[in-house]
Scaffold this motif. Sequence first.
Motif, PDB file in Angstrom:
ATOM      1  N   TRP A 140       0.844  -1.196   0.000  1.00 26.61           N
ATOM      2  CA  TRP A 140       0.000   0.000   0.000  1.00 26.61           C
ATOM      3  C   TRP A 140       0.881   1.248   0.000  1.00 26.61           C
ATOM      4  N   ILE A 141       0.505   2.250  -0.790  1.00 28.53           N
ATOM      5  CA  ILE A 141       1.301   3.475  -0.928  1.00 28.53           C
ATOM      6  C   ILE A 141       1.318   4.249   0.384  1.00 28.53           C
ATOM      7  N   GLY A 142       2.478   4.816   0.704  1.00 27.50           N
ATOM      8  CA  GLY A 142       2.651   5.541   1.950  1.00 27.50           C
ATOM      9  C   GLY A 142       1.899   6.853   1.999  1.00 27.50           C
ATOM     10  N   GLY A 143       1.669   7.315   3.231  1.00 32.43           N
ATOM     11  CA  GLY A 143       0.879   8.514   3.450  1.00 32.43           C
ATOM     12  C   GLY A 143       1.678   9.759   3.775  1.00 32.43           C
ATOM     13  N   GLN A 144       3.021   9.695   3.758  1.00 34.80           N
ATOM     14  CA  GLN A 144       3.810  10.932   3.868  1.00 34.80           C
ATOM     15  C   GLN A 144       3.812  11.554   2.477  1.00 34.80           C
ATOM     16  N   ALA A 145       2.654  12.062   2.130  1.00 40.01           N
ATOM     17  CA  ALA A 145       2.358  12.460   0.756  1.00 40.01           C
ATOM     18  C   ALA A 145       1.346  13.594   0.779  1.00 40.01           C
ATOM     19  N   GLU A 146       1.049  14.097  -0.409  1.00 43.39           N
ATOM     20  CA  GLU A 146       0.019  15.120  -0.512  1.00 43.39           C
ATOM     21  C   GLU A 146      -1.376  14.500  -0.556  1.00 43.39           C
ATOM     22  N   TYR A 147      -1.470  13.321  -1.188  1.00 45.67           N
ATOM     23  CA  TYR A 147      -2.756  12.630  -1.316  1.00 45.67           C
ATOM     24  C   TYR A 147      -2.529  11.132  -1.133  1.00 45.67           C
ATOM     25  N   VAL A 148      -3.548  10.435  -0.642  1.00 49.22           N
ATOM     26  CA  VAL A 148      -3.411   9.003  -0.417  1.00 49.22           C
ATOM     27  C   VAL A 148      -4.785   8.339  -0.524  1.00 49.22           C
ATOM     28  N   MET A 149      -4.794   7.067  -0.915  1.00 49.97           N
ATOM     29  CA  MET A 149      -6.034   6.296  -0.981  1.00 49.97           C
ATOM     30  C   MET A 149      -6.182   5.440   0.273  1.00 49.97           C
ATOM     31  N   VAL A 150      -7.376   5.426   0.848  1.00 52.91           N
ATOM     32  CA  VAL A 150      -7.689   4.626   2.032  1.00 52.91           C
ATOM     33  C   VAL A 150      -8.792   3.635   1.672  1.00 52.91           C
ATOM     34  N   PRO A 151      -8.546   2.324   1.759  1.00 51.10           N
ATOM     35  CA  PRO A 151      -9.562   1.330   1.417  1.00 51.10           C
ATOM     36  C   PRO A 151     -10.528   1.083   2.582  1.00 51.10           C
ATOM     37  N   PHE A 152     -11.642   0.426   2.272  1.00 50.37           N
ATOM     38  CA  PHE A 152     -12.630   0.043   3.294  1.00 50.37           C
ATOM     39  C   PHE A 152     -12.886   1.227   4.243  1.00 50.37           C
ATOM     40  N   LEU A 376       6.384  19.171   3.935  1.00 54.27           N
ATOM     41  CA  LEU A 376       6.744  17.936   3.243  1.00 54.27           C
ATOM     42  C   LEU A 376       8.170  18.015   2.711  1.00 54.27           C
ATOM     43  N   ASP A 377       8.556  19.174   2.203  1.00 55.23           N
ATOM     44  CA  ASP A 377       9.912  19.327   1.671  1.00 55.23           C
ATOM     45  C   ASP A 377      10.981  19.168   2.751  1.00 55.23           C
ATOM     46  N   ASP A 378      10.612  19.431   4.000  1.00 55.70           N
ATOM     47  CA  ASP A 378      11.566  19.309   5.104  1.00 55.70           C
ATOM     48  C   ASP A 378      11.581  17.909   5.725  1.00 55.70           C
ATOM     49  N   PHE A 394       7.805  14.623  14.796  1.00 58.17           N
ATOM     50  CA  PHE A 394       7.698  15.452  13.607  1.00 58.17           C
ATOM     51  C   PHE A 394       6.369  15.200  12.901  1.00 58.17           C
ATOM     52  N   VAL A 395       5.618  16.267  12.711  1.00 61.18           N
ATOM     53  CA  VAL A 395       4.316  16.247  12.044  1.00 61.18           C
ATOM     54  C   VAL A 395       4.476  16.957  10.710  1.00 61.18           C
ATOM     55  N   ILE A 396       4.272  16.237   9.622  1.00 58.45           N
ATOM     56  CA  ILE A 396       4.413  16.807   8.282  1.00 58.45           C
ATOM     57  C   ILE A 396       3.084  17.432   7.851  1.00 58.45           C
ATOM     58  N   ASP A 397       3.173  18.654   7.353  1.00 56.15           N
ATOM     59  CA  ASP A 397       2.009  19.439   6.921  1.00 56.15           C
ATOM     60  C   ASP A 397       2.127  19.692   5.417  1.00 56.15           C
ATOM     61  N   PRO A 398       1.647  18.755   4.577  1.00 59.64           N
ATOM     62  CA  PRO A 398       1.899  18.862   3.140  1.00 59.64           C
ATOM     63  C   PRO A 398       1.261  20.062   2.454  1.00 59.64           C
ATOM     64  N   HIS A 399       0.157  20.559   2.972  1.00 63.54           N
ATOM     65  CA  HIS A 399      -0.583  21.621   2.283  1.00 63.54           C
ATOM     66  C   HIS A 399      -0.638  22.924   3.077  1.00 63.54           C
ATOM     67  N   GLY A 400       0.129  23.050   4.143  1.00 60.99           N
ATOM     68  CA  GLY A 400       0.102  24.272   4.925  1.00 60.99           C
ATOM     69  C   GLY A 400      -1.222  24.515   5.611  1.00 60.99           C
ATOM     70  N   MET A 401      -1.889  23.448   6.071  1.00 53.22           N
ATOM     71  CA  MET A 401      -3.212  23.566   6.662  1.00 53.22           C
ATOM     72  C   MET A 401      -3.181  23.658   8.193  1.00 53.22           C
ATOM     73  N   ILE A 402      -2.002  23.458   8.801  1.00 56.77           N
ATOM     74  CA  ILE A 402      -1.914  23.508  10.258  1.00 56.77           C
ATOM     75  C   ILE A 402      -1.526  24.919  10.660  1.00 56.77           C
ATOM     76  N   SER A 403      -2.393  25.570  11.424  1.00 55.56           N
ATOM     77  CA  SER A 403      -2.162  26.973  11.785  1.00 55.56           C
ATOM     78  C   SER A 403      -1.030  27.084  12.800  1.00 55.56           C
TER      79      SER A 403
END
Length: 403
Positions: A140-152, A376-378, A394-403
């Motif tokens: 299954w593809i990893g989630g340290q990403a911008e987008y990810v698929m979650v089954p079930f 994500l770049d860091d 370390f919490v990765i914020d791929p889209h800058g959504m964490i204030s």
Amino acid sequence: MADNRVVVYKGPGQVAVEPIDFPKLEVPDDVAEGVGLKKKAEHGVILKVVSTNICGSDQHMVRGRTTAPVGQTLGHEITGEIIEKGSDVLFLEEGDLVSVPFNIACGRCRMCMERKTGVCLNVNPARPGAAYGYVDMGGWIGGQAEYVMVPFADFNCLKFPDKEQALEKIRDLTMLSDIFPTGYHGAYTAGVTTGSTVYVAGAGPVGLAAAHSAQLLGAAVVIVGDAIPERLEQARSFGCETVDITLDTPIEEQIADIVGEPVVDAAVDAVGFEARGHGPEAHEQPATVLNDIMSVTRVGGKLGIPGLYVTGDPGAPDPDAREGTLKIRIGLGWAKSHSFTTGQCPVKRYNRELMMAILHDRAQIAKAVNATVISLDDAPKGYQEFDRGAAKKFVIDPHGMIS
């Protein structure tokens, strides 16, 4: 066409952020063929990742201490917003903010029915249990990403009841995907209850989560052992006592100085197979922590073992350890009538209740583990700092959504 980016293992000590195809509602080929699932995953959702964390389990791969191949995508701690859903998803909607357990589970097999979602039988042809972005866990593809698929998705996703409130508490809620339930599982299965004395081996994020969980469960004293001063200071920052394993003073004596006797009621192994011995010149001894927690736990006590142990470790110090065979003093555990609980935490057994504890200010897990947000770049820099023993989660914020 690459419309996504993901953290990828590039060899021992190296990760990089690389382009990858935008996720589809599809299961991996090996899973579809191996367990008889349809390729099309109408039961799945695609998430815009809001937060995804670096885990100590990821570090085992990045250090070259597993059989992970170069190119392995990384990341199994995922919180995200649903942007697409399959036709079989009935109880979630686009726009919902959800926590995703690192265990991938079908919700239909015997293990899932028994709430043992860490060993689901239908998501990995190689062995029971699967996870995102992890070696031998189903592809299954990893989630340290911008987008990810979650089954079930109806089964796996934990929807936050109030999206605005959840975003305000996202540093805490992001821990629900793994380390908070895992730490809680370690403390709970060790029998921690009101008035317990507890020893937690390891002051990494899972150990700190186990220590905070022991406090939530009512422990009278929580003692955390580690070799890194910064991590021991982090444990003390929220009320834990500490043991320095680099000292020549035995752990039992240090515990006795704290609780008046050289044993505790319950113990947790939050270190796993890369354990080191005691003293200033200690070297790697994979069974050290397992033997320690048997030594310091009272007769009739319980041991929670959320620390990771593997069946293949190319960097192990001896041939037996390379296949997961360790020199454990099982006779000591038997003589003391200990109970052991091992294996992946079944996240869904705990995550809803822990969510409520966070939302109603009963738990401050982000403070306990020193949640530190990066882009994500860091991520490569975050891996390097974590490997050096930084007392941070370390919490990765791929889209800058964490204030």
